[in-house]
Enzyme design. Structure first.
Site, PDB file in Angstrom:
ATOM      1  N   ARG A  58       0.833  -1.205   0.000  1.00 18.37           N
ATOM      2  CA  ARG A  58       0.000   0.000   0.000  1.00 18.37           C
ATOM      3  C   ARG A  58       0.869   1.257   0.000  1.00 18.37           C
ATOM      4  O   ARG A  58       1.889   1.313   0.704  1.00 18.37           O
ATOM      5  CB  ARG A  58      -0.931   0.011   1.214  1.00 18.37           C
ATOM      6  CG  ARG A  58      -1.927  -1.102   1.138  1.00 18.37           C
ATOM      7  CD  ARG A  58      -3.074  -1.019   2.122  1.00 18.37           C
ATOM      8  NE  ARG A  58      -3.814  -2.263   2.034  1.00 18.37           N
ATOM      9  CZ  ARG A  58      -4.668  -2.586   1.065  1.00 18.37           C
ATOM     10  NH1 ARG A  58      -4.922  -1.705   0.097  1.00 18.37           N
ATOM     11  NH2 ARG A  58      -5.275  -3.755   1.038  1.00 18.37           N
ATOM     12  N   ASP A  59       0.437   2.252  -0.788  1.00 23.42           N
ATOM     13  CA  ASP A  59       1.140   3.537  -0.807  1.00 23.42           C
ATOM     14  C   ASP A  59       0.993   4.200   0.561  1.00 23.42           C
ATOM     15  O   ASP A  59      -0.079   4.187   1.166  1.00 23.42           O
ATOM     16  CB  ASP A  59       0.560   4.441  -1.911  1.00 23.42           C
ATOM     17  CG  ASP A  59       1.478   5.613  -2.225  1.00 23.42           C
ATOM     18  OD1 ASP A  59       2.062   5.621  -3.325  1.00 23.42           O
ATOM     19  OD2 ASP A  59       1.607   6.520  -1.376  1.00 23.42           O
ATOM     20  N   ILE A  60       2.064   4.814   1.031  1.00 23.10           N
ATOM     21  CA  ILE A  60       2.069   5.422   2.362  1.00 23.10           C
ATOM     22  C   ILE A  60       1.178   6.674   2.415  1.00 23.10           C
ATOM     23  O   ILE A  60       0.718   7.056   3.497  1.00 23.10           O
ATOM     24  CB  ILE A  60       3.524   5.752   2.783  1.00 23.10           C
ATOM     25  CG1 ILE A  60       3.667   5.816   4.284  1.00 23.10           C
ATOM     26  CG2 ILE A  60       4.035   7.008   2.104  1.00 23.10           C
ATOM     27  CD1 ILE A  60       5.105   5.818   4.765  1.00 23.10           C
ATOM     28  N   ASN A 106       5.102   6.659 -13.302  1.00 18.84           N
ATOM     29  CA  ASN A 106       5.841   7.894 -13.560  1.00 18.84           C
ATOM     30  C   ASN A 106       7.305   7.583 -13.831  1.00 18.84           C
ATOM     31  O   ASN A 106       7.877   6.685 -13.213  1.00 18.84           O
ATOM     32  CB  ASN A 106       5.741   8.830 -12.347  1.00 18.84           C
ATOM     33  CG  ASN A 106       4.312   9.267 -12.090  1.00 18.84           C
ATOM     34  OD1 ASN A 106       3.575   9.596 -13.018  1.00 18.84           O
ATOM     35  ND2 ASN A 106       3.895   9.258 -10.822  1.00 18.84           N
ATOM     36  N   GLU A 130       9.227  10.263  -8.123  1.00 16.31           N
ATOM     37  CA  GLU A 130       9.833  10.572  -6.825  1.00 16.31           C
ATOM     38  C   GLU A 130      10.820   9.470  -6.414  1.00 16.31           C
ATOM     39  O   GLU A 130      11.890   9.761  -5.893  1.00 16.31           O
ATOM     40  CB  GLU A 130       8.685  10.672  -5.804  1.00 16.31           C
ATOM     41  CG  GLU A 130       9.035  11.102  -4.411  1.00 16.31           C
ATOM     42  CD  GLU A 130       7.808  10.956  -3.505  1.00 16.31           C
ATOM     43  OE1 GLU A 130       7.967  10.418  -2.404  1.00 16.31           O
ATOM     44  OE2 GLU A 130       6.708  11.361  -3.921  1.00 16.31           O
ATOM     45  N   VAL A 131      10.443   8.221  -6.653  1.00 12.61           N
ATOM     46  CA  VAL A 131      11.275   7.091  -6.227  1.00 12.61           C
ATOM     47  C   VAL A 131      11.820   6.377  -7.473  1.00 12.61           C
ATOM     48  O   VAL A 131      11.049   5.867  -8.287  1.00 12.61           O
ATOM     49  CB  VAL A 131      10.457   6.097  -5.368  1.00 12.61           C
ATOM     50  CG1 VAL A 131      11.343   4.940  -4.911  1.00 12.61           C
ATOM     51  CG2 VAL A 131       9.822   6.799  -4.173  1.00 12.61           C
ATOM     52  N   HIS A 142       7.807   1.420 -10.474  1.00 10.39           N
ATOM     53  CA  HIS A 142       6.572   1.069  -9.766  1.00 10.39           C
ATOM     54  C   HIS A 142       5.378   1.459 -10.602  1.00 10.39           C
ATOM     55  O   HIS A 142       5.407   2.465 -11.304  1.00 10.39           O
ATOM     56  CB  HIS A 142       6.498   1.737  -8.381  1.00 10.39           C
ATOM     57  CG  HIS A 142       6.756   3.207  -8.377  1.00 10.39           C
ATOM     58  ND1 HIS A 142       8.025   3.737  -8.524  1.00 10.39           N
ATOM     59  CD2 HIS A 142       5.930   4.271  -8.256  1.00 10.39           C
ATOM     60  CE1 HIS A 142       7.956   5.054  -8.487  1.00 10.39           C
ATOM     61  NE2 HIS A 142       6.683   5.414  -8.337  1.00 10.39           N
TER      62      HIS A 142
HETATM   63  P1  5GP Z   1       6.237   8.455  -7.786  1.00 10.04           P
HETATM   64  O1  5GP Z   1       6.024   9.921  -7.643  1.00 10.04           O
HETATM   65  O2  5GP Z   1       7.705   8.096  -7.749  1.00 10.04           O
HETATM   66  O3  5GP Z   1       5.502   7.861  -8.940  1.00 10.04           O
HETATM   67  O4  5GP Z   1       5.528   7.801  -6.534  1.00 10.04           O
HETATM   68  C1  5GP Z   1       6.184   7.406  -5.371  1.00 10.04           C
HETATM   69  C2  5GP Z   1       5.123   6.949  -4.389  1.00 10.04           C
HETATM   70  O5  5GP Z   1       5.763   6.285  -3.324  1.00 10.04           O
HETATM   71  C3  5GP Z   1       4.302   8.096  -3.781  1.00 10.04           C
HETATM   72  O6  5GP Z   1       2.917   7.888  -4.074  1.00 10.04           O
HETATM   73  C4  5GP Z   1       4.605   7.996  -2.284  1.00 10.04           C
HETATM   74  O7  5GP Z   1       3.469   8.264  -1.478  1.00 10.04           O
HETATM   75  C5  5GP Z   1       5.090   6.564  -2.122  1.00 10.04           C
HETATM   76  N1  5GP Z   1       6.039   6.368  -1.043  1.00 10.04           N
HETATM   77  C6  5GP Z   1       7.138   7.136  -0.776  1.00 10.04           C
HETATM   78  N2  5GP Z   1       7.802   6.638   0.277  1.00 10.04           N
HETATM   79  C7  5GP Z   1       7.115   5.510   0.666  1.00 10.04           C
HETATM   80  C8  5GP Z   1       7.321   4.566   1.706  1.00 10.04           C
HETATM   81  O8  5GP Z   1       8.270   4.631   2.490  1.00 10.04           O
HETATM   82  N3  5GP Z   1       6.409   3.564   1.806  1.00 10.04           N
HETATM   83  C9  5GP Z   1       5.347   3.446   0.946  1.00 10.04           C
HETATM   84  N4  5GP Z   1       4.509   2.419   1.132  1.00 10.04           N
HETATM   85  N5  5GP Z   1       5.126   4.331  -0.038  1.00 10.04           N
HETATM   86  C10 5GP Z   1       6.006   5.354  -0.175  1.00 10.04           C
END
Ligand code: 5GP
Length: 122
Positions: free
Chosen positions: A34-36, A93, A101-102, A106
Site C-alpha cells: 500500500r502507498d504510504i 511515472n 519521486e522514487v 513502480h
Molecule cells: P512516484 O512519484 O515516484 O511515482 O511515486 C512514489 C510513491 O511512493 C508516492 O505515491 C509515495 O506516497 C510513495 N512512497 C514514498 N515513500 C514511501 C514509503 O516509504 N512507503 C510506501 N509504502 N510508499 C512510499
C-alpha cells in the site's frame, strides 16, 4: 539510454527489509504494497524485485520471466482488491517530466472512487 540504479532509494530499502511495508502480494519477482500517502481508497504500488529504474529500463533489460511475473502481479492485485468491476487506473511515472519521486520502477494502482480526467490541463 543507459540507466544507473540508486540502490539507496526507498523501495530498494523496502525490498531489503530495512523499511516496513503493508504487503498485499508477493511473488517470485514482484512485490505489491500500500502507498504510504494514498490518493484514493485503493492505492497500491507494484514493484519488480530487480533493480530497474523505470518501465523502459525494465522492458529493455529484464528477463521475460520477470516481465511476465510483474504484469501478472499487477492484474492479480487488481483482482484481489476487487476493483476490476468499477475500474482502476495504472500510473507509472518516469523521470523529470513524469515527476518520478522514487527511482525504482513502480506501477500505481488507484481505484475506489471516480478518478476524474487523466491529466490536469496545466
Ligand atoms: P512516484 O512519484 O515516484 O511515482 O511515486 C512514489 C510513491 O511512493 C508516492 O505515491 C509515495 O506516497 C510513495 N512512497 C514514498 N515513500 C514511501 C514509503 O516509504 N512507503 C510506501 N509504502 N510508499 C512510499
Amino acid at each position: 539510454m543507459a540507466y544507473s540504479y540508486d540502490s539507496e532509494n526507498i523501495f530498494a530499502k523496502i525490498l531489503r527489509g530495512e523499511i516496513p511495508n503493508d504487503t498485499v502480494l508477493e511473488t517470485e519477482h514482484s512485490l505489491a504494497f500500500r502507498d504510504i500517502a494514498p490518493k484514493a481508497p485503493t492505492h497500491i504500488l507494484v514493484i519488480p524485485k530487480g533493480a530497474y529504474v523505470n518501465f523502459d529500463h525494465f522492458a529493455q533489460t529484464a528477463p521475460e520471466a520477470e516481465i511476465v511475473d510483474y504484469i501478472r502481479a499487477v492484474g492479480e492485485v487488481c483482482r484481489q482488491a476487487g476493483v476490476e468491476d468499477d475500474g482502476f487506473r495504472l500510473i507509472s511515472n518516469a523521470g523529470r517530466h513524469g515527476v518520478q519521486e522514487v527511482p525504482h520502477l513502480h506501477v500505481h494502482i488507484v481505484a475506489g472512487r471516480p478518478l476524474g480526467r487523466m491529466l490536469a490541463a496545466d
